[in-house]
Scaffold this active site. Structure first.
Site, PDB file in Angstrom:
ATOM      1  N   ALA A  29       0.858  -1.190   0.000  1.00 56.69           N
ATOM      2  CA  ALA A  29       0.000   0.000   0.000  1.00 56.69           C
ATOM      3  C   ALA A  29       0.889   1.233   0.000  1.00 56.69           C
ATOM      4  O   ALA A  29       2.036   1.184   0.463  1.00 56.69           O
ATOM      5  CB  ALA A  29      -0.886  -0.018   1.239  1.00 56.69           C
TER       6      ALA A  29
ATOM      7  N   GLY B 110       0.765  -5.107   0.929  1.00 57.44           N
ATOM      8  CA  GLY B 110      -0.417  -5.211   0.070  1.00 57.44           C
ATOM      9  C   GLY B 110      -0.129  -5.861  -1.274  1.00 57.44           C
ATOM     10  O   GLY B 110      -1.026  -6.411  -1.903  1.00 57.44           O
TER      11      GLY B 110
ATOM     12  N   GLU C 174      -0.416  -9.443  -0.618  1.00 58.48           N
ATOM     13  CA  GLU C 174      -1.847  -9.711  -0.385  1.00 58.48           C
ATOM     14  C   GLU C 174      -2.627  -9.687  -1.700  1.00 58.48           C
ATOM     15  O   GLU C 174      -3.530 -10.497  -1.911  1.00 58.48           O
ATOM     16  CB  GLU C 174      -2.399  -8.673   0.600  1.00 58.48           C
TER      17      GLU C 174
ATOM     18  N   GLU D  46       4.634  -4.979   7.242  1.00 58.66           N
ATOM     19  CA  GLU D  46       3.826  -3.926   7.874  1.00 58.66           C
ATOM     20  C   GLU D  46       4.236  -3.640   9.311  1.00 58.66           C
ATOM     21  O   GLU D  46       4.179  -2.508   9.779  1.00 58.66           O
ATOM     22  CB  GLU D  46       2.330  -4.295   7.838  1.00 58.66           C
TER      23      GLU D  46
HETATM   24  C1  LIG Z   1      -9.592  -4.128   3.118  1.00 57.15           C
HETATM   25  C2  LIG Z   1      -8.481  -3.471   3.902  1.00 57.15           C
HETATM   26  C3  LIG Z   1      -7.305  -3.132   3.075  1.00 57.15           C
HETATM   27  C4  LIG Z   1      -6.101  -2.728   3.894  1.00 57.15           C
HETATM   28  C5  LIG Z   1      -4.887  -2.745   3.030  1.00 57.15           C
HETATM   29  C6  LIG Z   1      -3.639  -2.850   3.825  1.00 57.15           C
HETATM   30  C7  LIG Z   1      -2.505  -3.051   2.914  1.00 57.15           C
HETATM   31  C8  LIG Z   1      -1.245  -3.599   3.513  1.00 57.15           C
HETATM   32  O1  LIG Z   1      -1.450  -4.693   4.336  1.00 57.15           O
HETATM   33  C9  LIG Z   1      -0.400  -2.515   4.174  1.00 57.15           C
HETATM   34  C10 LIG Z   1       0.825  -2.257   3.377  1.00 57.15           C
HETATM   35  O2  LIG Z   1       1.034  -2.738   2.313  1.00 57.15           O
HETATM   36  S1  LIG Z   1       1.960  -1.186   4.097  1.00 57.15           S
HETATM   37  C11 LIG Z   1       3.318  -1.182   2.946  1.00 57.15           C
HETATM   38  C12 LIG Z   1       4.159  -2.395   3.037  1.00 57.15           C
HETATM   39  N1  LIG Z   1       5.302  -2.308   2.177  1.00 57.15           N
HETATM   40  C13 LIG Z   1       6.525  -1.882   2.588  1.00 57.15           C
HETATM   41  O3  LIG Z   1       6.722  -1.604   3.740  1.00 57.15           O
HETATM   42  C14 LIG Z   1       7.620  -1.827   1.545  1.00 57.15           C
HETATM   43  C15 LIG Z   1       8.124  -0.406   1.410  1.00 57.15           C
HETATM   44  N2  LIG Z   1       9.182  -0.314   0.443  1.00 57.15           N
HETATM   45  C16 LIG Z   1      10.467  -0.694   0.692  1.00 57.15           C
HETATM   46  O4  LIG Z   1      10.770  -1.207   1.748  1.00 57.15           O
HETATM   47  C17 LIG Z   1      11.495  -0.447  -0.360  1.00 57.15           C
HETATM   48  O5  LIG Z   1      10.996   0.514  -1.262  1.00 57.15           O
HETATM   49  C18 LIG Z   1      11.884  -1.709  -1.166  1.00 57.15           C
HETATM   50  C19 LIG Z   1      12.652  -2.671  -0.257  1.00 57.15           C
HETATM   51  C20 LIG Z   1      10.658  -2.414  -1.737  1.00 57.15           C
HETATM   52  C21 LIG Z   1      12.790  -1.309  -2.358  1.00 57.15           C
HETATM   53  O6  LIG Z   1      13.861  -0.535  -1.908  1.00 57.15           O
HETATM   54  P1  LIG Z   1      14.776   0.243  -2.952  1.00 57.15           P
HETATM   55  O7  LIG Z   1      15.139  -0.698  -4.068  1.00 57.15           O
HETATM   56  O8  LIG Z   1      15.855   0.877  -2.187  1.00 57.15           O
HETATM   57  O9  LIG Z   1      13.805   1.331  -3.605  1.00 57.15           O
HETATM   58  P2  LIG Z   1      13.270   2.661  -2.905  1.00 57.15           P
HETATM   59  O10 LIG Z   1      14.161   3.789  -3.215  1.00 57.15           O
HETATM   60  O11 LIG Z   1      12.936   2.418  -1.469  1.00 57.15           O
HETATM   61  O12 LIG Z   1      11.860   2.829  -3.667  1.00 57.15           O
HETATM   62  C22 LIG Z   1      11.743   3.518  -4.893  1.00 57.15           C
HETATM   63  C23 LIG Z   1      10.629   4.524  -4.783  1.00 57.15           C
HETATM   64  O13 LIG Z   1       9.416   3.823  -4.490  1.00 57.15           O
HETATM   65  C24 LIG Z   1       8.816   4.356  -3.324  1.00 57.15           C
HETATM   66  N3  LIG Z   1       8.085   3.309  -2.595  1.00 57.15           N
HETATM   67  C25 LIG Z   1       8.430   2.015  -2.438  1.00 57.15           C
HETATM   68  N4  LIG Z   1       7.512   1.366  -1.720  1.00 57.15           N
HETATM   69  C26 LIG Z   1       6.545   2.267  -1.435  1.00 57.15           C
HETATM   70  C27 LIG Z   1       5.321   2.177  -0.722  1.00 57.15           C
HETATM   71  N5  LIG Z   1       4.857   1.020  -0.182  1.00 57.15           N
HETATM   72  N6  LIG Z   1       4.585   3.291  -0.592  1.00 57.15           N
HETATM   73  C28 LIG Z   1       4.982   4.448  -1.148  1.00 57.15           C
HETATM   74  N7  LIG Z   1       6.133   4.576  -1.833  1.00 57.15           N
HETATM   75  C29 LIG Z   1       6.906   3.499  -1.984  1.00 57.15           C
HETATM   76  C30 LIG Z   1       9.988   4.891  -2.507  1.00 57.15           C
HETATM   77  O14 LIG Z   1       9.554   5.820  -1.549  1.00 57.15           O
HETATM   78  C31 LIG Z   1      10.840   5.480  -3.609  1.00 57.15           C
HETATM   79  O15 LIG Z   1      10.285   6.716  -4.004  1.00 57.15           O
HETATM   80  P3  LIG Z   1      11.224   8.044  -3.977  1.00 57.15           P
HETATM   81  O16 LIG Z   1      10.252   9.126  -4.352  1.00 57.15           O
HETATM   82  O17 LIG Z   1      12.248   7.774  -5.017  1.00 57.15           O
HETATM   83  O18 LIG Z   1      11.780   8.163  -2.616  1.00 57.15           O
END
Ligand SMILES: CCCCCCC[C@H](O)CC(=O)SCCNC(=O)CCNC(=O)[C@H](O)C(C)(C)COP(=O)([O-])OP(=O)([O-])OC[C@H]1O[C@@H](n2cnc3c(N)ncnc32)[C@H](O)[C@@H]1OP(=O)([O-])[O-]
Length: 295
Positions: free
Chosen positions: A102, A145, A148, A168
Site C-alpha cells: 500500500a 499489500g 496480499e 507492515e
Molecule cells: C480491506 C483493507 C485493506 C487494507 C490494506 C492494507 C494493505 C497492507 O497490508 C499494508 C501495506 O502494504 S503497508 C506497505 C508495506 N510495504 C513496505 O513496507 C515496503 C516499502 N518499500 C520498501 O521497503 C522499499 O521501497 C523496497 C525494499 C521495496 C525497495 O527498496 P529500494 O530498491 O531501495 O527502492 P526505494 O528507493 O525504497 O523505492 C523507490 C521509490 O518507491 C517508493 N516506494 C516504495 N515502496 C513504497 C510504498 N509502499 N509506498 C509508497 N512509496 C513506496 C519509494 O519511496 C521510492 O520513491 P522516492 O520518491 O524515489 O523516494
C-alpha cells in the site's frame, strides 16, 4: 438448476462494457472524454487471444498501491469480467516490482476515525468477486499489500527473483488485506508468524513455491508469457464449468469440510445439466477434441 446458473453468464455476455470496449483502455489509444471514460494512469492493459492482461504501472513508486491505482484496477477487472471475449485474466507488474505494498506516503497521516468511518481501503477486496480466473505473474517485490494482492488471485507464477513478504509491522501496523489470513493458509502458521511478526523474513520465489504459495517459478522474462499460456488454456475450456471450479475451490477457504464437499457434489451434479459436459465426455469417448460452447 443449470439454467439458473447460466443466467448470470448470459447477463454478463450481454452486458454493455462499463465504460467502453476493453481494447480502448490502452492509454495510448485513449481519446475519450475524462468524465465518461477516465484515462488509466496506473495500469497498462492488453488482450492476447482470450486473455486480458493488466499490468500495474507506477514505476517511480515500485507499483505502490495508491487509491487511484486500486480504483482503476477494480474498474478494469470488472469490465474484463463482463467481457465475453475474455476467459481469464493475467495480473502483473514490472520486473522490479509486482507491488511494494500500500502507498505508505498516501496513508501515513490518516487517523483511526477516518479509516473506520470511510472503511479505508475496503474496496481492495473487490478483486475476490471477479468470477474469471486471475493468474498473478509476479516479478520482484511483492510486499505487504502487494503480497496480499497476489494472494487474492487464483494462481501465482513467480519469477526467480521474486520476493514475498509482509513488512507492515516495521511500519507500526499490521497486514490489512489478508496477510494474517490467506498467508497462513498458503504457508502455514509458523512461517506466516515469522514473516508477519518480524516483517523482515521474506520468501524467495523458490521458498514460496516449496511452501505452496506459488505454483511455478520461472525465469523472470518468461513469467508473463507462461501465465498467459495457462490463462489461455483456461479461457478455452467451458466457461461456466471453469467458474464452478473456482467457486468450489474458494468454498474450501470459507466453510467446514462437510459443507464444502456437499457444495462440490451439487456443482458436480449441476455440470450434467450442461451441453459442455455432454460434449466433453462424448469427445473423450470419440477420441476427438471437445468443442465447448459455454452452455
Ligand atoms: C480491506 C483493507 C485493506 C487494507 C490494506 C492494507 C494493505 C497492507 O497490508 C499494508 C501495506 O502494504 S503497508 C506497505 C508495506 N510495504 C513496505 O513496507 C515496503 C516499502 N518499500 C520498501 O521497503 C522499499 O521501497 C523496497 C525494499 C521495496 C525497495 O527498496 P529500494 O530498491 O531501495 O527502492 P526505494 O528507493 O525504497 O523505492 C523507490 C521509490 O518507491 C517508493 N516506494 C516504495 N515502496 C513504497 C510504498 N509502499 N509506498 C509508497 N512509496 C513506496 C519509494 O519511496 C521510492 O520513491 P522516492 O520518491 O524515489 O523516494
Amino acid at each position: 438448476m443449470f439454467a439458473a446458473l447460466r443466467q448470470p453468464l448470459a447477463r454478463a455476455a450481454a452486458a454493455k462494457p462499463l465504460v467502453r470496449s476493453f481494447s480502448a483502455y490502452n492509454p495510448i489509444q485513449n481519446a475519450v472524454s475524462p468524465t465518461k471514460s477516465p484515462k488509466l494512469e496506473y495500469l497498462l492493459t492488453e488482450t492476447r487471444g482470450r486473455v486480458g492482461i493488466v499490468t500495474l504501472h507506477r514505476p517511480k513508486a515500485l507499483n505502490a498501491l495508491c487509491n487511484g491505482l486500486f480504483v482503476e484496477l477494480n474498474q478494469v477487472l470488472k469490465e474484463m469480467d463482463n467481457n465475453a471475449d475474455i476467459g481469464a485474466i493475467v495480473l502483473t507488474g514490472s520486473e522490479r516490482a509486482f507491488a511494494a505494498g500500500a502507498d505508505i506516503k498516501e496513508m501515513k497521516d490518516r487517523n483511526f476515525i477516518e479509516n473506520y468511518s470511510e472503511n479505508f481501503l475496503g474496496h481492495w477486496t473487490q478483486i475476490i468477486n471477479i468470477r474469471k480466473p486471475i493468474v498473478a505473474a509476479v516479478n520482484g517485490f511483492a510486499l505487504g499489500g502487494g503480497c496480499e494482492l497476489a494472494m487474492m488471485c487464483d494462481i501465482i507464477y513467480a519469477g526467480d527473483k521474486a520476493v514475498f513478504g509482509q513488512p507492515e509491522i516495521k511500519l507500526g501496523t499490521i497486514p490489512g488485506a489478508g496477510g494474517t489470513q490467506r498467508l497462513v493458509k498458503a504457508v502455514g502458521k509458523s512461517k506466516a508468524m515469522e514473516m508477519c511478526l518480524t516483517g523482515s523474513v521474506n520468501l524467495t520465489a523458490e521458498e514460496a513455491e516449496r511452501a505452496g504459495l506459488v505454483s511455478r517459478v520461472l525465469p523472470a522474462d518468461q513469467v508473463v508469457d507462461e501465465a498467459v499460456k495457462t490463462a489461455e488454456k483456461i479461457a478455452n475450456l467451458s466457461q461456466p464449468i471453469v467458474q464452478m471450479v473456482k467457486d468450489a475451490i474458494n468454498q474450501s477457504f470459507e466453510v467446514p469440510l462437510a459443507a464444502g464437499l456437499t457444495f462440490e457434489r451439487r456443482l458436480f451434479h449441476a455440470t450434467f445439466g450442461s451441453n459442455d459436459q455432454k460434449e466433453g465426455m462424448a469427445a473423450f469417448a470419440e477420441k476427438r477434441k471437445a468443442k465447448f460452447t459455454n452452455n
